[in-house]
Scaffold this motif. Structure first.
Motif, short mmCIF file in Angstrom:
data_model
loop_
_atom_site.label_atom_id
_atom_site.label_comp_id
_atom_site.label_asym_id
_atom_site.label_seq_id
_atom_site.Cartn_x
_atom_site.Cartn_y
_atom_site.Cartn_z
N LEU A 141 -16.78 10.01 -1.94
CA LEU A 141 -17.05 9.18 -3.36
C LEU A 141 -15.84 8.32 -3.67
O LEU A 141 -16.10 7.02 -4.13
N LEU A 142 -14.74 8.93 -3.61
CA LEU A 142 -13.54 8.18 -4.00
C LEU A 142 -13.27 7.00 -3.04
O LEU A 142 -12.87 5.97 -3.64
N LYS A 143 -13.41 7.20 -1.84
CA LYS A 143 -13.14 6.23 -0.77
C LYS A 143 -14.11 4.93 -1.08
O LYS A 143 -13.96 3.74 -0.94
N LEU B 96 -12.16 -7.34 -5.98
CA LEU B 96 -10.88 -8.18 -6.19
C LEU B 96 -11.03 -9.34 -5.19
O LEU B 96 -10.56 -10.42 -5.43
N MET B 97 -11.45 -8.97 -3.97
CA MET B 97 -11.51 -10.11 -2.90
C MET B 97 -12.52 -11.17 -3.19
O MET B 97 -12.42 -12.57 -3.01
N GLU C 227 -12.96 3.17 -4.07
CA GLU C 227 -12.01 2.16 -3.71
C GLU C 227 -12.26 1.11 -2.95
O GLU C 227 -11.89 -0.25 -3.45
N LYS C 228 -13.31 0.98 -1.86
CA LYS C 228 -13.77 0.07 -1.29
C LYS C 228 -14.53 -0.96 -2.28
O LYS C 228 -14.26 -2.13 -1.92
N ALA C 229 -15.31 -0.57 -3.11
CA ALA C 229 -15.86 -1.38 -4.11
C ALA C 229 -14.95 -2.10 -4.94
O ALA C 229 -15.15 -3.19 -5.18
#
Length: 82
Positions: free
Chosen positions: A39-41, A51-52, A44-46
Motif C-alpha cells: 500500500l505504501l509503494k 508530480l510527473m 509512492e507511485k501515485a
C-alpha cells in the motif's frame, strides 16, 4: 520485501484498519507487513505520477507559449517578404 533489508517498526492503527489489513493479507496470501509495504509503494507511485503529470502540464504550457512566439515571428517574416 524479499531481498531487501527491512526495518522493524511498531505502529498503532484502529482495529478496523488492522482487520482490513489482515483480510487483504489472507486474500492475497501475503503477510501483514507485505500488505502495508504494498500500500505504501502504491501511494509512492501515485505521488510520483502526480508530480510527473504536473511537470508535463508545465512543459506543455511552455511549449504552447514558444509556438505562439515562433508563429508571430514567422508571420512577421512572411508578411515582410510579400
Amino acid at each position: 520485501m524479499r531481498g531487501q533489508h527491512a526495518a522493524k517498526v511498531t505502529v498503532s492503527i484502529s482495529k478496523e484498519l488492522l482487520d482490513f489489513a489482515d483480510n487483504m493479507a489472507k486474500e492475497e496470501s501475503i503477510s501483514r507487513s507485505e500488505v502495508i509495504a504494498k500500500l505504501l509503494k502504491k501511494e509512492e507511485k501515485a505521488r510520483i505520477e502526480a508530480l510527473m503529470a504536473e511537470g508535463y502540464k508545465e512543459m506543455a504550457e511552455e511549449n504552447r507559449r514558444e509556438a505562439e512566439e515562433w508563429l508571430e515571428v514567422t508571420r512577421e517574416v512572411a508578411l515582410r517578404d510579400d
